[in-house]
Design a protein around this motif. Structure first.
Motif, short mmCIF file in Angstrom:
data_model
loop_
_atom_site.label_atom_id
_atom_site.label_comp_id
_atom_site.label_asym_id
_atom_site.label_seq_id
_atom_site.Cartn_x
_atom_site.Cartn_y
_atom_site.Cartn_z
N ASN A 1 -13.79 9.62 -11.29
CA ASN A 1 -13.13 9.22 -10.05
C ASN A 1 -13.84 8.02 -9.42
OD1 ASN A 1 -11.39 9.29 -7.88
ND2 ASN A 1 -12.21 11.16 -6.98
N CYS A 2 -13.12 7.27 -8.61
CA CYS A 2 -13.69 6.09 -7.96
C CYS A 2 -12.84 5.74 -6.74
CB CYS A 2 -13.75 4.90 -8.92
SG CYS A 2 -12.17 4.42 -9.67
N SER A 3 -13.32 4.78 -5.97
CA SER A 3 -12.50 4.26 -4.88
C SER A 3 -11.29 3.53 -5.47
CB SER A 3 -13.30 3.28 -4.03
OG SER A 3 -14.48 3.87 -3.56
N GLU A 4 -10.20 3.48 -4.71
CA GLU A 4 -8.99 2.83 -5.18
C GLU A 4 -9.26 1.37 -5.53
OE1 GLU A 4 -4.32 2.26 -3.80
OE2 GLU A 4 -5.89 2.47 -2.28
N PHE A 5 -9.02 1.01 -6.78
CA PHE A 5 -9.27 -0.34 -7.27
C PHE A 5 -10.68 -0.83 -6.94
CE2 PHE A 5 -4.53 -0.49 -7.09
CZ PHE A 5 -4.29 -0.76 -8.43
N ALA A 6 -11.62 0.11 -6.77
CA ALA A 6 -13.03 -0.19 -6.47
C ALA A 6 -13.22 -0.87 -5.13
CB ALA A 6 -13.66 -1.03 -7.59
N MET A 7 -12.26 -0.71 -4.21
CA MET A 7 -12.35 -1.41 -2.93
C MET A 7 -13.02 -0.59 -1.83
SD MET A 7 -9.14 -3.97 -2.49
CE MET A 7 -10.12 -4.94 -1.34
N GLY A 8 -13.65 0.52 -2.21
CA GLY A 8 -14.43 1.27 -1.23
C GLY A 8 -13.66 2.30 -0.44
N VAL A 9 -12.38 2.45 -0.72
CA VAL A 9 -11.53 3.39 0.01
C VAL A 9 -10.95 4.40 -0.98
CG1 VAL A 9 -9.48 3.67 1.45
CG2 VAL A 9 -10.92 1.63 1.71
N ALA A 10 -11.09 5.68 -0.70
CA ALA A 10 -10.51 6.71 -1.56
C ALA A 10 -9.03 6.88 -1.24
CB ALA A 10 -11.24 8.03 -1.37
N HIS A 11 -8.18 6.77 -2.25
CA HIS A 11 -6.75 7.02 -2.05
C HIS A 11 -6.55 8.51 -1.82
CE1 HIS A 11 -2.43 7.13 -2.66
NE2 HIS A 11 -2.42 5.80 -2.65
N ALA A 12 -5.61 8.84 -0.95
CA ALA A 12 -5.36 10.25 -0.62
C ALA A 12 -4.93 11.06 -1.84
CB ALA A 12 -4.29 10.34 0.47
N ASP A 13 -4.35 10.41 -2.84
CA ASP A 13 -3.93 11.12 -4.05
C ASP A 13 -5.12 11.62 -4.86
OD1 ASP A 13 -1.41 10.44 -3.25
OD2 ASP A 13 -1.00 9.09 -4.95
#
Length: 450
Positions: A126-138
């Motif tokens: 798992n990682c931040s969405e597109f590595a942008m530091g924000v976790a997608h709610a999905d």
């Protein structure tokens, strides 16, 4: 040896057990998969677990080792891959809704190298969405094995959590402003952002072409060096004697450094002195401009990458991810160019300092793991990345190692920076410092998972 002790063994120890016939890759891979099944509901470290494929790779490694075909230190060793690294026939989602069904036809260059080295991939971390530091709610953020109520860090948090919890022995992460080193600090690991360009990024989804790095996360600098060898096909084993070495301390305090972090860092400096090294204070002129420069480079590059989707699928992004991408379109070209000029200036300052010093050291992060990842374009995010960001701008190798624990029992990292293409030396310093720092605990307490 208990199963738990086995899962926290070093990569060389596992290799010795394989080659003596006392352990099989299939047996160890099954133990890892069982632990993932038990603990990942709490940690959320994996997006996709490739159990059947992992067992097939482990069986192949077992056959090869028994026949005398030895691919090296990673042969049969279970690892994880951040889920923005392409894997042929396996979902690569970038922790996003946009790529939730994306199945690449070709594996990334780094994956192909690791397969050649005989590593067993347990799945996509798992990682931040597109590595942008924000976790997608999905997908949600990954949680810290030392305290699952806290984050394991952005953006390579799943990779870090998996290694720290004994779900695998090492993992590949990516780092554009600290995304390997910050999770390493929070989870008590060794995490290296290599020299820019050392690890080939073909097949790794970009965040910012000129700032992106891929590198290893492991439970020691020695294990990290072995994973880096598998990722590059080069050798990174180097023993370092701390006696007579010269270290420069940068960014010791300021910008929200918590007392417990400062205390651990001072203990690390004392350990270096006790080992015979010299530790002196150092200032890097214009370092305070690094954060602004990073945003002026990263955000326009990210905007260019996501221009194909942002207008037609904007609602599929997490709101803050979308906002950060849109910020990139508003940055003037002249600002981007000046930031690139500043990078050359800053790199020169660091190289000048390293002309008379062996390495630079600082706390990796100003605090221990928080409950949630701060937004990297916000005030807290700027503090979190203040000590990691400069080294993405310069491209110098930067390693975070666990230096001890704060008052709450949470890990604290120390960052080591050396000259370009001295990654083996940097990792050797990390190993020497780890040996000089007796840790009260080297793995998370199992009771936290009950």
């Amino acid at each position: 040896m208990s199963d738990s002790d086995l899962l926290f063994s070093s990569i060389p120890q596992i290799g010795a057990l394989y080659r003596s016939g006392r352990l099989s890759p299939v047996e160890l891979t099954r133990l890892c998969l069982e632990r993932i099944e038990a603990l990942d509901p709490v940690l959320n470290a994996f997006i996709t677990v490739t159990a059947q494929r992992a067992l097939q790779q482990a069986a192949q490694a077992e056959r090869e080792l028994l026949s005398g075909h030895d691919r090296g230190p990673l042969h049969g060793v279970p690892i994880a891959l951040k889920d923005l690294i392409d894997t042929a026939g396996i979902r690569t989602t970038c922790a996003s809704r946009i790529l939730k069904d994306h199945v690449p036809e070709r594996s990334a260059a780094v994956v192909r190298r690791l397969e050649t080295a005989g590593a067993v991939s347990l799945g996509k971390a798992n990682c931040s969405e597109f590595a942008m530091g924000v976790a997608h709610a999905d997908y949600r953020q990954s949680n810290n094995p030392w305290d699952p109520a806290r984050t394991s860090g952005a953006s390579s948090g799943g990779s870090a959590a998996a290694v720290a919890a004994g779900l695998c022995f090492a993992a590949v992460g990516t780092d554009t402003g600290g995304s390997i080193r910050i999770p390493a600090s929070y989870c008590g690991l060794a995490g290296l952002k290599p020299t820019y360009g050392l690890v080939e990024l073909e097949g790794v989804f970009p965040l910012s072409w000129s700032l992106d790095h891929a590198g290893p996360l492991a439970r020691s600098s020695t294990d990290a060096a072995l994973l880096l060898e598998g990722m590059t096909g080069k050798s990174f084993g180097q023993r370092v004697d701390l006696r007579g070495m010269k270290f420069g301390v940068i960014q010791r305090g300021g910008l929200g450094v918590e007392p417990e972090v400062a205390a651990v860092f001072e203990s690390a400096c004392d350990a270096l002195r006790s080992a015979g090294a010299t530790v002196t204070e150092l200032e890097i002129p214009a370092l305070e401009q690094a954060d602004a420069a990073l945003f002026s480079v990263l955000l326009p590059e990210a905007a260019a990458i996501h221009a194909r989707w942002i207008g037609v699928r904007g609602d599929d992004y997490a709101p803050m991810t979308r906002q950060q991408i849109e910020m990139g379109f508003a940055i003037p070209a002249v600002t981007h160019v000046r930031a690139q000029q500043f990078r050359r200036h800053l790199t020169g300052r660091f190289l000048n300092a390293l002309d008379t010093l062996d390495a630079l050291i600082s706390p990796t992060v100003a605090w221990v793991s928080p409950a949630e990842d701060p937004v990297f374009t916000g005030d807290e995010g700027a503090v979190e990345g203040n000590r990691t960001v400069p080294h993405n701008l310069t491209g110098l190798p930067a390693l975070s190692v666990n230096a001890g624990f704060g008052e709450g029992g949470l890990p604290v990292g120390v960052q080591i920076v050396t000259r370009p293409h001295s990654d083996a030396f940097c990792l050797g310093i990390g190993a020497a410092l780890e040996a000089a720092l007796p840790h009260a605990r080297t793995r998370p307490p199992e009771l936290r998972f009950v």
